[in-house]
Design an enzyme around this catalytic site. Structure first.
Site, PDB file in Angstrom:
ATOM      1  NE  ARG A 283     -29.831  41.042  31.769  1.00  0.00           N
ATOM      2  CZ  ARG A 283     -31.266  40.962  31.587  1.00  0.00           C
ATOM      3  NH1 ARG A 283     -31.492  40.279  30.438  1.00  0.00           N
ATOM      4  NH2 ARG A 283     -32.090  41.498  32.220  1.00  0.00           N
TER       5      ARG A 283
ATOM      6  CG  ASP B 292     -36.955  39.550  23.352  1.00  0.00           C
ATOM      7  OD1 ASP B 292     -36.494  39.421  24.173  1.00  0.00           O
ATOM      8  OD2 ASP B 292     -36.906  40.408  22.590  1.00  0.00           O
ATOM      9  CG  ASP B 293     -32.356  38.343  23.025  1.00  0.00           C
ATOM     10  OD1 ASP B 293     -32.544  38.375  21.760  1.00  0.00           O
ATOM     11  OD2 ASP B 293     -31.858  39.159  23.505  1.00  0.00           O
TER      12      ASP B 293
ATOM     13  CE  LYS C 223     -37.554  36.562  31.788  1.00  0.00           C
ATOM     14  NZ  LYS C 223     -36.143  37.225  31.893  1.00  0.00           N
ATOM     15  CB  THR C 224     -39.691  39.782  29.919  1.00  0.00           C
ATOM     16  OG1 THR C 224     -39.115  41.069  30.075  1.00  0.00           O
ATOM     17  CG2 THR C 224     -40.652  39.761  28.749  1.00  0.00           C
ATOM     18  CB  ILE C 225     -41.020  43.013  34.399  1.00  0.00           C
ATOM     19  CG1 ILE C 225     -39.727  43.635  34.240  1.00  0.00           C
ATOM     20  CG2 ILE C 225     -41.002  41.880  35.733  1.00  0.00           C
ATOM     21  CD1 ILE C 225     -39.429  44.560  35.063  1.00  0.00           C
ATOM     22  CG  ASP C 226     -38.879  44.320  29.937  1.00  0.00           C
ATOM     23  OD1 ASP C 226     -38.976  44.914  31.226  1.00  0.00           O
ATOM     24  OD2 ASP C 226     -37.805  44.437  29.155  1.00  0.00           O
TER      25      ASP C 226
ATOM     26  CE1 TYR D  67     -39.423  68.932  46.707  1.00  0.00           C
ATOM     27  CE2 TYR D  67     -40.517  67.550  48.105  1.00  0.00           C
ATOM     28  CZ  TYR D  67     -39.390  68.381  47.985  1.00  0.00           C
ATOM     29  OH  TYR D  67     -38.647  68.731  49.075  1.00  0.00           O
TER      30      TYR D  67
ATOM     31  CE1 TYR E 253     -31.818  45.737  37.811  1.00  0.00           C
ATOM     32  CE2 TYR E 253     -31.824  48.063  38.469  1.00  0.00           C
ATOM     33  CZ  TYR E 253     -31.335  46.974  37.757  1.00  0.00           C
ATOM     34  OH  TYR E 253     -30.578  46.977  36.442  1.00  0.00           O
TER      35      TYR E 253
HETATM   36  P1  FBP Z   1     -35.552  40.461  30.653  1.00  0.00           P
HETATM   37  O1  FBP Z   1     -35.857  40.952  29.182  1.00  0.00           O
HETATM   38  O2  FBP Z   1     -34.561  39.724  30.476  1.00  0.00           O
HETATM   39  O3  FBP Z   1     -36.959  40.099  31.181  1.00  0.00           O
HETATM   40  O4  FBP Z   1     -35.404  41.951  31.584  1.00  0.00           O
HETATM   41  C1  FBP Z   1     -35.951  42.867  31.609  1.00  0.00           C
HETATM   42  C2  FBP Z   1     -35.219  44.006  32.437  1.00  0.00           C
HETATM   43  O5  FBP Z   1     -35.787  43.764  33.676  1.00  0.00           O
HETATM   44  C3  FBP Z   1     -35.401  45.324  31.820  1.00  0.00           C
HETATM   45  O6  FBP Z   1     -36.556  45.839  32.208  1.00  0.00           O
HETATM   46  C4  FBP Z   1     -34.281  46.021  32.249  1.00  0.00           C
HETATM   47  O7  FBP Z   1     -33.821  47.017  31.456  1.00  0.00           O
HETATM   48  C5  FBP Z   1     -33.114  44.982  32.024  1.00  0.00           C
HETATM   49  O8  FBP Z   1     -33.932  43.946  32.635  1.00  0.00           O
HETATM   50  C6  FBP Z   1     -32.119  45.397  33.377  1.00  0.00           C
HETATM   51  O9  FBP Z   1     -31.167  44.338  33.071  1.00  0.00           O
HETATM   52  P2  FBP Z   1     -30.335  43.849  34.348  1.00  0.00           P
HETATM   53  O10 FBP Z   1     -31.093  42.990  35.271  1.00  0.00           O
HETATM   54  O11 FBP Z   1     -29.030  43.329  33.535  1.00  0.00           O
HETATM   55  O12 FBP Z   1     -29.736  45.026  35.152  1.00  0.00           O
END
Ligand code: FBP
Length: 567
Positions: free
Chosen positions: A169, A199-200, A226-229, A267, A440
């Site tokens: 990062r 984005d960054d 790239k990003t799962i978000d 639950y 994760y």
């Molecule tokens: P990116 O924005 O770098 O793709 O990461 C996404 C993410 O998985 C988020 O969903 C989560 O909040 C963050 O990374 C967790 O960060 P780290 O891997 O540093 O614990």
């Protein structure tokens, strides 16, 4: 049956032990082994002779005058499209030296982007060298790399994770860091660099492209989304890779928890889902599984909801379900929820100031700096949440939402609310909450067929853009609701995705995060159905990702709804 990795190479190549990778010592399952040779279809335009044509001049997402000042060389440059070239054979280019880096959090499919770049170079620019920078942008600054060969890459094809070269990062930000990056690309004589990131990282890729161009250096820079978000997207970049697979993995787990809830009947499962600020993952998982309650951060913000109103909303559903005889349920919460509640935002802002400038003492003298309303909110939060809110900030000064256990906080708050209702005879069941955080688990799964193919095309396209001399573009593959053969391939000007933010008195370029749009098709579909899901049990259990069979190529709802291919 597990198969030793050495046997991987029987169908892969003739690696010498020196070129073996971290996967050499690993053991592959049958599925992993089968996936290695999964054929990846390419869009037709990449299989036949093509040329790269420019589109119209580009603009900016906001503040064009500021973006023009920040990117004097690149601002306004056109996007590019690959189109069939009927005039002849596939053009062979000269050999290139290209670097590639993975930046930020893992997302399924990253290895296929690298494979795509590699195969493009092998096919069209014979004799090329692909350098993989190790450990993210720090690898560029420290010139830590590995030369990628067919044998090195093979064990990673269609596999999850980023461990082929690993990620990081770090940001290339300061003049010294830009200098280090310059030294590396000069030392390796790079013609191009592919930055695979969110984005960054893509903002950073554009700054690097501008910097190299302004110094007349030959190194071009291409980004990959790239990003799962799922929050890096625009018209030309319909989705970031990894979103499809991560959502399918979480949806499987949610579906399982739903059956567990229905089986035991006792639950309430509170499931927090990754996704940082945006709630795309939570929304998509809701569309895939039909939970009883789904909080969408962007809606909570738009409605200016308080912690109290969120708690009451959940408690209301629990009470209504109890009346119907259901003392169980499933509730989805985006990890960024806490940051969307205006009163919590205010508290976080005040805590940020205190953490930046004051000593946080055990005796709690620092608390006197909080405004009365923030102090009151802080004091009613569970102890664990108070501690998590005080944890170290990320490099951008933001709270690390992945570390805040909002699901546990809400369980406690709903429990308290229901106890109060019990006392006045409005609720007479026993409420038992179970907390989960699915984060994760979804980032390194084996990419779905969609992500595997999409990533390979993104990488292949990035190779074509570099070969044609393009810089400052993000690899863009479109028309994704159509069969792969009809997908479009090109590059979008990164400056066209940019806006500025004012930080420390200066304009800083940013690719704006794409948040859930409350008037967008995915949210509207969810909103039209959530009332029924709350009360009736409409749970859907999508099961594990399928790699073969009738639904193996099914794409996520969000993408299809946004493309108008699903209603
Ligand atoms: P990116 O924005 O770098 O793709 O990461 C996404 C993410 O998985 C988020 O969903 C989560 O909040 C963050 O990374 C967790 O960060 P780290 O891997 O540093 O614990």
């Amino acid at each position: 049956m597990a198969v030793a990795a050495a046997s991987l190479f029987t169908n892969g190549g003739t690696a010498s032990p020196k070129s073996f990778t971290s996967r050499y010592a690993s053991v592959y399952s049958e599925v992993q082994n089968n996936r290695l040779d999964h054929p990846l279809p390419l869009p037709s335009v990449l299989k036949n002779p093509f040329k790269v044509v420019d589109g119209p001049a580009s603009y900016a997402a906001g503040h064009p005058e500021e973006i023009a000042k920040l990117f004097p060389c690149l601002f306004g440059q056109p996007s590019a499209a690959l189109v069939p070239d009927d005039s002849g054979d596939i053009a062979m280019g000269q050999s290139l030296k290209i670097g590639v880096v993975l930046s930020g959090g893992q997302a399924p499919g990253g290895h296929n982007v690298i494979s795509g770049i590699f195969d493009y170079l092998q096919n069209y620019c014979k004799g090329s060298t692909l350098y993989g920078f190790r450990g993210g942008p720090a690898g560029i600054m420290k010139c830590k790399y590995v030369v990628l060969t067919p044998e090195y890459i093979y064990p990673y094809r269609n596999q999850g994770g980023f461990d082929m070269i690993c990620s990081g990062r770090d940001k290339i930000e300061t003049p010294e860091q830009f200098k280090q990056a310059e030294e590396t690309v000069k030392k390796l004589d790079l013609d191009g660099l592919v930055v695979i990131g969110g984005d960054d990282s893509n903002t950073n890729a554009c700054l690097l492209a501008e910097n190299f161009r302004s110094k007349n250096m030959k190194t071009r820079v291409i980004g990959c989304p790239k990003t799962i978000d799922g929050d890096l997207k625009c018209k030309e970049v319909p989705v970031s890779f990894g979103f499809d697979t991560a959502c399918k993995i979480y949806a499987e787990m949610i579906g399982n928890v739903m059956i567990d809830a229905r089986s035991s009947g006792k639950y309430y499962h509170f499931v927090r889902l990754m996704g940082r600020a945006a709630s795309h993952i939570t929304l998509e998982c809701a569309l895939q599984t039909h939970p009883n309650v789904t909080m969408i951060g962007e809606e909570v913000f738009a409605k200016k909801q308080t912690l109290k109103s969120v708690t009451s909303y959940i408690a209301d559903v629990v009470c209504k379900r109890a009346d119907l005889g259901y003392n169980y349920g499933v509730i989805l919460i985006p990890e960024g929820l806490i940051d969307f509640i205006p009163e919590v935002q205010q508290l976080i802002a005040e805590l940020n100031e205190i953490l930046a400038h004051d000593v946080v003492d055990e005796a709690g003298v620092w608390k006197k700096k909080l405004t009365p309303q923030c102090l009151q909110l802080f004091e009613i939060l569970p102890q664990a949440i108070r501690e998590q809110l005080m944890l170290e900030r990320d490099p951008h000064g933001n709270v690390q939402v992945a570390k805040i256990e909002t699901e546990k906080m809400l369980i406690q708050m709903v429990e308290t609310k229901l106890d109060q209702r019990k006392q006045i005879g409005q609720y007479n069941c026993e409420f038992k909450g179970q907390s989960h955080f699915f984060g994760y688990e979804g980032r390194c799964g084996m990419p779905s067929n969609f992500d595997a193919t999409y990533c390979y095309a993104l990488g292949y396209g990035a190779g074509a853009l570099l070969q044609s001399g393009k810089t400052g573009l993000i690899s863009s593959v479109g028309n994704l609701a159509a069969p792969v053969s009809e997908w479009t391939v090109g590059g979008t000007a990164l400056t066209a995705m940019m806006d500025v933010e004012r930080r420390h008195g200066k304009y800083k370029p940013v690719i704006k995060k794409a948040m859930v749009e409350l008037d967008g098709a995915p949210f509207k579909k969810f909103a039209s159905m959530r009332g029924e899901w709350a009360i009736k049990n409409r749970y859907l259990s999508p099961g594990p990702i399928q790699f073969v069979g009738p639904i193996a190529d099914k794409v996520n709802h969000t993408l299809l709804l946004e493309l108008g291919a699903e209603s």
